[in-house]
Design an enzyme around this catalytic site. Structure first.
Site, mmCIF file in Angstrom:
data_model
loop_
_atom_site.group_PDB
_atom_site.id
_atom_site.type_symbol
_atom_site.label_atom_id
_atom_site.label_comp_id
_atom_site.label_asym_id
_atom_site.label_seq_id
_atom_site.Cartn_x
_atom_site.Cartn_y
_atom_site.Cartn_z
ATOM 1 N N ALA A 494 -23.060 11.838 -43.416
ATOM 2 C CA ALA A 494 -24.373 11.387 -42.930
ATOM 3 C C ALA A 494 -25.275 11.007 -44.103
ATOM 4 C CB ALA A 494 -25.020 12.476 -42.079
ATOM 5 N N ARG A 604 -21.238 9.505 -34.033
ATOM 6 C CA ARG A 604 -20.235 8.481 -34.317
ATOM 7 C C ARG A 604 -19.143 9.046 -35.225
ATOM 8 N NH1 ARG A 604 -20.848 3.155 -38.150
ATOM 9 N NH2 ARG A 604 -18.609 2.816 -38.218
ATOM 10 N N GLU A 680 -17.456 21.492 -40.597
ATOM 11 C CA GLU A 680 -17.387 22.930 -40.359
ATOM 12 C C GLU A 680 -17.191 23.321 -38.900
ATOM 13 O OE1 GLU A 680 -19.961 24.979 -43.462
ATOM 14 O OE2 GLU A 680 -20.797 22.968 -43.449
#
Ligand code: MOS
Length: 715
Positions: A494, A604, A680
């Protein structure tokens, strides 16, 4: 992109670097858990052939406390005589070969003034301390409710118990290591970490030099998982020794040393009480946690802080305490807090479903939340319900009998759990360079510890520059590149993708300005950009052609991004539903995971193959946490199973097909590219799903991990 280099052995990891005149360091570890070093006898070590330096707190290498902006303070070795745990680095021997250094290290005699030590979490609970920080202890009560105790007392159905989780080590395949070399006051270090520029900051701090004098290089990292967030003792010692000895130094931890000379996920004890109405509506959630912490209290496993993110409930109270012990350092490990925390919470939710005689998915759906408890900020995008329903259909949940089923000598059970992990971003800068051969370089310091970040850079850059991926050269893992943040806290994709979009828009603007500038091929014309080309009326040129026509070899632009206004508008998290089938042998009580499925809502998905691998890895680690992994700390602080023979990890025979599904809903409220973190979340619900499946198969509720044969023999 780096797969071929890795499987053919051409990828050069930190310790693969060999420099002319290089010497080898071997680290000496303490053999008591608590005390002061009285004397270190290095006479024999110094006479071993090839030895060029022996360092200890009595003859230290000069290092200062170090700090990174992301991971906080880092302890540096040899600066005092205190021993706080068994296996603490207390010395370094440097010799012409690794074998000479190791032989010499074995001859060193250390005497201690030993002090009483404490190594057991369960024995320390009575003297627990409040954990530092604000977010671990709080309560949110409905109007008129005085305390969580009252809310539980007023609940028609109450369940709960005490849950515990084991001490774990990251056990990355690449042991922590470093090759360090100085040249005219400048240091180059080859050492795997989760962020090259962060490592350069820490080393500069520790060595008391300007950050510009430290060059950290780590294009390949053999696994990290939080365990390479901070600079390792190997890198600190190699850098300091290379300085005083004026030659390159390589230090590689042995596998056994990795277990104590790096850091662990600390053990936890958690007490949970859930109160609900007869229809399953949660009335009260109480979650009290105790984490082991090293003697310097530097890290607490935050198992309580995210409980507010899981379910809607009328009342919630959590607390977080810590128990200082003489144990190796603790640090972030994949889903710190959420992984052990969800084992307790999601086991308790399953117990509530049993008590209510309600389907566990129905119970979870009933208490689905639209925002974290106590926050006005709604989730930006939450499709957890879709994960539950899609997963249930795909896994065949409807065929689940009330009390498991039998298949010959095997008892077969199904369990599930919710997974969540907060979606975050960190500041990141990316540089894009368009070159006159129509290729583009995309560089950021960062790291790819097996996460596929390198490939993500190429995919997002190709998309943003509107050219094929084959023309993109991504580069990572060098502190001389623009700062790229860390491959940690599920942020790298991100953070860097958003910066790429900014850099691409800027460099395209610059190309257009160049194209239409005075004397340029499109002088004064209206120009636009598509498909790697500058377009005007009925003419076009590739950016490479334009660069050549204007006598340039390249054109660069930086793009930066950081969390911003969106943080004041929404809450952000990834979500998932995880399903497991186990087979427990009726007589031997061996547990085998026979099927597993994870359905995730993570925005996404940029690279489906790597994303699947990433999440599958997390799920496999969840099997490991539930059934295999746990460090045994002896009373004297020694780890009884600090090697890969005694510290059990799953092998292929333990792992069936891992089924991973992403329900893709791009989250452009979080960032422009729409991707939330996936690093994670894969591990988060797995341990509870397995414990719940074991209960379903056998009727035995095991409230600690790892679950062993002995736990299931007791009935
Ligand atoms: Mo992750 S535990 O922040 O590398």
């Amino acid at each position: 992109m780096d797969g071929r280099l890795k499987v053919t052995g051409q990828a050069k990891y930190g310790a693969d670097h060999n420099l002319p005149g290089m010497a080898y360091g071997y680290i000496v570890l303490s053999t008591i858990a608590h005390g002061e070093i009285r004397h270190v006898d290095t006479t024999a070590a110094k006479s071993v052939p090839g030895v060029v330096g022996v360092y200890s707190p009595f003859d230290p290498l000069e290092l200062r406390p170090a700090k990174t902006p992301v991971f906080g303070d880092t302890w540096v070795p040899l600066q005092d005589k205190e021993v706080a745990y068994y296996g603490q680095p207390i010395g370094l021997v440097v010799a012409d070969t690794f074998e000479h250094a190791r032989d010499a290290a074995m001859t060193i005699e250390v005497s201690y003034d030993e002090r009483p030590s404490r190594t057991s979490l369960s024995e320390g609970l009575a003297t627990a301390e409040d954990a530092p920080g604000q977010d671990g202890t709080y309560s949110i009560l409905a109007p008129g409710v005085e305390s969580i105790v009252d809310a539980l007392a007023a609940s028609p159905v109450v369940v709960g118990g005490t849950y515990s989780t084991a001490t774990q080590n990251h056990a990355a395949i690449e042991p922590h290591s470093a090759v360090a070399a100085w040249d005219s006051g400048e240091l180059t270090v080859y050492s795997g970490t989760q962020g090259a520029d962060l490592q350069a900051v820490e080393l500069a701090d520790a060595l008391g030099v300007d950050q510009a004098c430290v060059h950290a290089v780590n294009p390949f990292v053999g696994g990290a998982f939080g365990g390479k967030g901070r600079t390792s003792v190997a890198a600190f010692l190699a850098a300091a020794a290379a300085k005083v000895l004026d030659r390159p130094i390589k230090v590689v931890l042995s596998r056994e040393q990795v277990f104590t000379a790096t850091a662990t996920r600390p053990a936890t004890v958690q007490r949970i009480a859930l109160g609900a109405a007869e229809d399953g509506t949660l009335i009260a959630v109480r979650h009290d946690s105790w984490s082991a912490t090293p003697a310097d209290r530097s890290f607490v496993e935050p198992t309580s802080s995210n409980t507010k993110e899981f379910y809607a409930t009328q009342n919630l109270a959590v607390s977080q305490k810590m128990v200082p012990l003489n144990i190796p350092p603790a640090t972030y490990m994949r889903a710190p807090g959420e992984a052990p925390g969800s084992f307790a919470l999601e086991s308790a939710i399953d117990e509530l479903a049993v008590a209510l005689d309600m389907d566990p998915i129905e119970l979870r759906r009933k208490n689905d939340s639209t925002a974290p408890l106590g926050s006005d900020l709604l989730w930006s995008s939450k499709h957890l319900d879709e994960c539950y329903l899609h997963g249930a259909a795909r896994f065949g949940w409807a065929s689940r009998a009330p009390h498991g089923r039998e298949d010959g000598d095997w008892l077969v059970g199904m369990g599930m759990a919710t997974a969540m992990f907060p979606a975050r971003r960190l500041p990141a800068t990316v540089r894009i360079t368009l070159r006159d051969d129509d290729t583009a370089a995309v560089v950021t310091s960062g790291a790819d510890p097996g996460t596929g970040l390198l490939t993500v850079l190429s995919i997002v850059a190709a998309e943003s520059l509107d050219i094929p991926r084959s023309r993109i050269t991504p580069q990572l893992g060098d502190s001389s590149f623009p700062p790229g943040g860390t491959s940690g806290i599920s942020t790298a994709t991100a953070s860097t993708s958003t910066a790429i979009m900014v850099a691409a828009a800027q460099v395209i603007n610059d190309v257009l300005a160049l194209a239409s500038g005075p004397g340029a091929p499109f002088d004064g014309l209206e120009v636009s950009y598509a498909d790697g080309r500058v377009l005007a009326a009925n003419r076009s040129m590739t950016f490479g052609e334009l660069l050549r026509a204007t006598q340039r070899t390249e054109l660069s632009a930086n793009g930066s991004s950081a969390p911003g206004e969106e943080m004041t508008k929404h809450s952000f998290s990834s979500f998932g539903a995880q399903f497991v089938e186990v087979r427990v042998h009726r007589w031997t009580r061996e547990v085998r995971v026979s099927r597993m499925l994870g359905v995730f809502d993570a925005g996404r998905i940029i690279n489906p193959d790597a994303a699947r691998g990433q999440v599958a890895g997390g799920m496999i680690w969840g099997v490991s946490a539930a059934l295999h992994e746990g460090l045994e700390i002896e009373e004297n602080g020694r780890l009884a199973n600090a090697d890969l023979a005694g510290y059990l990890l799953p092998v292929n025979a333990d792992i069936p097909e891992v089924d991973v599904v992403f329900v893709e809903h791009p989250d452009t409220l979080h960032n422009a590219v729409g991707a939330r973190g996936i690093g994670e979340i894969g591990i988060v619900g797995m341990a509870a799903a397995i414990a719940n499946a074991v209960y379903h198969a056998t009727g035995v509720r095991v409230r600690h991990i790892p679950i062993t044969v002995a736990d299931l023999l007791e009935r």
